[in-house]
Design a protein around this motif. Sequence first.
Motif, PDB file in Angstrom:
ATOM      1  N   LEU A   1       9.572   9.316   2.005  1.00  0.00           N
ATOM      2  CA  LEU A   1       8.846   8.538   1.001  1.00  0.00           C
ATOM      3  C   LEU A   1       8.456   7.213   1.645  1.00  0.00           C
TER       4      LEU A   1
ATOM      5  N   PRO B   1       4.953  10.762  -0.894  1.00  0.00           N
ATOM      6  CA  PRO B   1       6.104  11.613  -0.610  1.00  0.00           C
ATOM      7  C   PRO B   1       5.701  12.771   0.295  1.00  0.00           C
TER       8      PRO B   1
ATOM      9  N   ALA C   1      -0.512   7.767   3.689  1.00  0.00           N
ATOM     10  CA  ALA C   1      -0.473   6.667   2.730  1.00  0.00           C
ATOM     11  C   ALA C   1      -1.508   5.605   3.085  1.00  0.00           C
TER      12      ALA C   1
ATOM     13  N   CYS D   1       9.345   2.306   4.782  1.00  0.00           N
ATOM     14  CA  CYS D   1       9.978   3.617   4.697  1.00  0.00           C
ATOM     15  C   CYS D   1      11.076   3.528   3.645  1.00  0.00           C
ATOM     16  N   GLN D   2      10.877   4.229   2.536  1.00  0.00           N
ATOM     17  CA  GLN D   2      11.845   4.202   1.435  1.00  0.00           C
ATOM     18  C   GLN D   2      12.918   5.276   1.603  1.00  0.00           C
TER      19      GLN D   2
ATOM     20  N   GLN E   1      -2.808   0.585  -2.779  1.00  0.00           N
ATOM     21  CA  GLN E   1      -1.408   0.913  -2.533  1.00  0.00           C
ATOM     22  C   GLN E   1      -1.158   2.380  -2.845  1.00  0.00           C
ATOM     23  N   ARG E   2      -0.178   2.931  -2.144  1.00  0.00           N
ATOM     24  CA  ARG E   2       0.163   4.325  -2.355  1.00  0.00           C
ATOM     25  C   ARG E   2       1.594   4.583  -1.933  1.00  0.00           C
ATOM     26  N   TYR E   3       2.352   5.187  -2.839  1.00  0.00           N
ATOM     27  CA  TYR E   3       3.612   5.812  -2.463  1.00  0.00           C
ATOM     28  C   TYR E   3       3.264   7.227  -2.043  1.00  0.00           C
TER      29      TYR E   3
ATOM     30  N   LEU F   1       5.850   3.754   1.382  1.00  0.00           N
ATOM     31  CA  LEU F   1       4.940   2.906   0.615  1.00  0.00           C
ATOM     32  C   LEU F   1       3.974   2.229   1.574  1.00  0.00           C
ATOM     33  N   CYS F   2       2.696   2.296   1.250  1.00  0.00           N
ATOM     34  CA  CYS F   2       1.670   1.524   1.950  1.00  0.00           C
ATOM     35  C   CYS F   2       0.984   0.658   0.909  1.00  0.00           C
TER      36      CYS F   2
END
Length: 194
Positions: free
Chosen positions: A103, A98, A170, A154-155, A94-96, A105-106
């Motif tokens: 931002l 930026p 990501a 997509c944050q 997992q990776r956030y 998240l995957c």
Amino acid sequence: MTRQQEITRVTKETEVRVLVNLDSQSPTTIETNIPLFTHFLTAMAKHGHVAWQIFGHGDVEVDPHHLIEDVGIVMGQAVREALGDMRGIKRFGQRYLPMDDALVLCALDISGRGGLYWSGQFPDRPINGIDAEVWPEFFRAFAQHGGITLHLVCQAGQNAHHVYEAAFKALGQALYEAIQVGPDGDVPSTKGVL
């Protein structure tokens, strides 16, 4: 043994060849006849620390979707084949990521059960003439053919280029985390098989 695989797919719409080496960072060569797609794939490879050789050409004058989806298919197949029996891999990543205003998240699981779970407010605007609807098609094809459960969220983000580039980066980093080999050498499942 080096975990690598080469896959070729030729249709009436596209011609795609992918060679992946999961245990190396170079050489990486990416050429498609969609410059924006080449840019995104290059970012994924660079930040994912995996050597990709990707050559893809298609009937982009008809619809870029054909090439973008087919490259995803072949990349997913190559990863799945290169992983072999998947003994010892960490499986989850997992990776956030930026990128300025963006931002993303995957989170992924190399589960053998491929699927894309796409959520959040991904911008629905073209970038350099490429419609936004093609990008989930790439990730869906990659996940389904790679046997990867893939969540992309997509944050935040207003700049479409930043958001989609962050998604590719990501994915590269989360995949790199998941394919690392731990000390036990077992198949990472209580079932004993993935």
